[in-house]
Write an enzyme that holds these catalytic residues in place. Structure first.
Site, PDB file in Angstrom:
ATOM      1  N   THR A   1      24.423  66.751 -12.412  1.00  0.00           N
ATOM      2  CA  THR A   1      25.350  65.611 -12.443  1.00  0.00           C
ATOM      3  C   THR A   1      26.788  66.002 -12.094  1.00  0.00           C
ATOM      4  OG1 THR A   1      25.671  65.932 -14.810  1.00  0.00           O
ATOM      5  CG2 THR A   1      24.024  64.308 -14.143  1.00  0.00           C
ATOM      6  N   ASP A   2      27.130  67.265 -12.311  1.00  0.00           N
ATOM      7  CA  ASP A   2      28.556  67.627 -12.228  1.00  0.00           C
ATOM      8  C   ASP A   2      29.177  67.326 -10.857  1.00  0.00           C
ATOM      9  OD1 ASP A   2      28.072  68.559 -14.740  1.00  0.00           O
ATOM     10  OD2 ASP A   2      28.349  70.679 -14.274  1.00  0.00           O
TER      11      ASP A   2
ATOM     12  N   THR B   1      20.137  69.992 -14.480  1.00  0.00           N
ATOM     13  CA  THR B   1      19.420  69.848 -15.743  1.00  0.00           C
ATOM     14  C   THR B   1      18.110  69.101 -15.569  1.00  0.00           C
ATOM     15  OG1 THR B   1      21.547  69.792 -16.860  1.00  0.00           O
ATOM     16  CG2 THR B   1      19.687  68.922 -18.088  1.00  0.00           C
TER      17      THR B   1
ATOM     18  N   LYS C   1      31.656  61.090 -11.716  1.00  0.00           N
ATOM     19  CA  LYS C   1      31.326  61.494 -13.086  1.00  0.00           C
ATOM     20  C   LYS C   1      32.616  61.444 -13.903  1.00  0.00           C
ATOM     21  CE  LYS C   1      29.095  64.985 -15.904  1.00  0.00           C
ATOM     22  NZ  LYS C   1      28.249  66.173 -16.011  1.00  0.00           N
TER      23      LYS C   1
HETATM   24  N1  ASP Z   1      25.784  71.665 -15.012  1.00  0.00           N
HETATM   25  C1  ASP Z   1      24.707  70.805 -14.620  1.00  0.00           C
HETATM   26  C2  ASP Z   1      24.804  70.556 -13.141  1.00  0.00           C
HETATM   27  O1  ASP Z   1      25.580  69.804 -12.668  1.00  0.00           O
HETATM   28  C3  ASP Z   1      24.745  69.561 -15.395  1.00  0.00           C
HETATM   29  C4  ASP Z   1      23.651  68.582 -15.066  1.00  0.00           C
HETATM   30  O2  ASP Z   1      22.698  68.840 -14.399  1.00  0.00           O
HETATM   31  O3  ASP Z   1      23.777  67.462 -15.547  1.00  0.00           O
HETATM   32  O4  ASP Z   1      24.063  71.126 -12.421  1.00  0.00           O
END
Ligand code: ASP
Length: 468
Positions: free
Chosen positions: A190-191, A114, A269
């Site tokens: 983040t995932d 993101t 996370k």
């Molecule tokens: N689905 C995204 C990812 O992990 C979520 C994010 O970037 O926070 O790539």
């Protein structure tokens, strides 16, 4: 209905490809149209957004009034009603990143997520990549901190990061360190950031400078986005902190006044949507970072050194699996891994590290086939303790090795990394159980369970008074 007009697709439908593109051309529904999509699941009203380069071809992206983006499958849309247009500033103004000889050099390596796909927190613009000029255009505060250089390594959401990308990122970081940068920021979804943080910790040893992973939980077109603040905090850490470790820099628990720096092997996370989603497990975070400085919370970290060398160990055997035990799990789950040639299995067991008796013969068979099996706990906080109950002793008798307080994900990454170097039972065990950077600790501190990260100060005080 309109005939396709031969419009300039790049300009009117940026990022869209067939079949979605055909639908939008047919309905003359250009990007930035406020529109209602009439589908076989009902009507959806919102702003049609451009697509990022990593997106699929089947969905139209609508920004609803709530600020959430949704994808609507093109083949479910019967027609589109256009209400008007609301053009956002799609292109972030490129401003030359100012060079200041007094400021340290920081390298930002992008992998996607993101934070990379929507970075302009004021205009809501979608950008496919980030040059220093685009970053300066959208987050000018970065220039107060450092001279920034950027490189895009990958452009993926983080479920698509894996051993190949972990090794590629580690190699890219090592190359930057040799060039003498003051610190490195890795932009990441983040995932699975905690998997990559662990992999980088094992692959890059004796770091001389900070390696700071950063992402954002809310996209930067939303007012509550954490993208800019996280990026500023991460960049400040890379430029000036004396913590030469792989860290995750994300939003602190209570407000946007500070971010927390988490050790790459103890972080996870923990919430699917909160901005303060990352927690240090069974320990306290490394430091706080705010607009003024980085303030260490603990002192036992690796210090910055004046060196341009790092020990690169970029290897991984991907025939490793992580099995989350559940009551009534059947032995054929373990059998099928062994039969399919897997060389390592991490079990996330119940309580102190248990599985049911029907699994025992399968575990014995795995051991006899030379498969390396390690036990972690699905409670996430705390240690595997296999001497307490008879079950634990029996399971150890089947060759399952307790992995102390490594989180299941960290143990998974470490086993793949260890098997990338050796398949000898003792050598793998040595690699697994010798801590490299905090993945196994001697004890959990009194405030290592959520406190300092959203715990209540009065509870913290109570625990510290009664901690023996
Ligand atoms: N689905 C995204 C990812 O992990 C979520 C994010 O970037 O926070 O790539």
């Amino acid at each position: 209905m309109n005939e396709p007009t031969g419009t300039d697709h790049q300009q009117d439908f940026p990022g869209y490809r067939t079949p979605t593109l055909d639908l939008l051309v047919r309905e003359d529904a250009r990007v930035w149209s406020q529109a209602t999509l009439h589908t076989d699941r009902g009507d959806f009203t919102g702003l049609i957004l451009p697509r990022s380069e990593t997106a699929d071809a089947d969905h139209v992206v609508l920004k609803l009034d709530t600020g959430y983006n949704i994808g609507v499958r093109a083949d479910t849309v019967a027609s589109i009603t256009i209400h008007g247009r609301k053009q956002a500033n799609y292109k972030i103004p490129e401003k030359a990143f100012p060079y200041d000889p007094e400021k340290p050099r920081v390298k930002l390596l992008g992998t996607g997520g993101t934070i990379a796909s929507r970075l302009d927190y004021r205009t809501g613009a979608v950008i496919p990549a980030f040059s220093p000029g685009e970053l300066y255009g959208s987050v000018p505060e970065l220039a107060d901190v450092c001279n920034l250089e950027t490189d895009k390594l990958y452009g993926v959401f983080s479920e698509n990061m894996g051993p190949e990308q972990w090794m590629g990122t580690a190699e890219a970081i090592a190359a930057e360190i040799e060039k003498g940068v003051a610190g490195i920021v890795v932009g990441h979804g983040t995932d699975t950031m905690h998997h990559t943080a662990a992999a980088l910790t094992f692959m890059l040893q004796d770091l001389p400078v900070p390696v700071v992973m950063v992402g954002s939980q809310r996209s930067s077109d939303r007012p509550s986005s954490d993208a800019a603040i996280n990026l500023i905090n991460a960049t400040r850490t890379a430029a000036s902190s004396d913590i030469a470790e792989v860290m995750v820099c994300m939003f602190g628990p209570t407000s946007d006044e500070y971010g927390l720096l988490h050790r790459g092997t103890r972080v996870r996370k923990m919430h699917s949507s909160y901005r303060s989603t990352f927690r240090t497990l069974s320990d306290v975070p490394l430091a706080k970072v705010d607009a003024a400085k980085v303030t260490p919370i603990r002192q036992d970290y690796r210090k910055r050194r004046d060196a341009k060398t790092v020990t690169l160990k970029a290897c991984f055997d991907d025939r490793v699996s992580l099995v989350y035990y559940y009551p009534a799990m059947k032995p054929d789950i373990i059998d099928s891994l062994v039969d399919n040639g897997y060389k390592g299995i991490i079990i996330a067991g119940t309580g102190l590290g248990h599985v049911n008796k029907p699994l025992y013969p399968a575990l014995e068979r795995a051991r006899d086939a030379g498969v390396h099996v390690y036990m972690t706990v699905q409670t996430l906080w705390g240690y595997v303790q296999m001497y307490v109950y008879e079950t634990g002793r029996e399971i150890m008798g089947l060759g399952v090795v307790p992995a102390a307080n490594m989180t299941p994900e960290v143990a998974y990454v470490k086993l793949g990394w260890a098997l990338g170097q050796s398949h000898d039972r003792d050598e793998v065990r040595d690699l697994m159980l010798t801590p490299i950077c905090g993945e196994i600790t001697d004890r959990e501190p009194h405030n290592g369970y959520l406190v300092m990260q959203g715990g209540l100060p009065e509870v913290d005080e109570f625990i510290s008074e009664h901690w023996k």
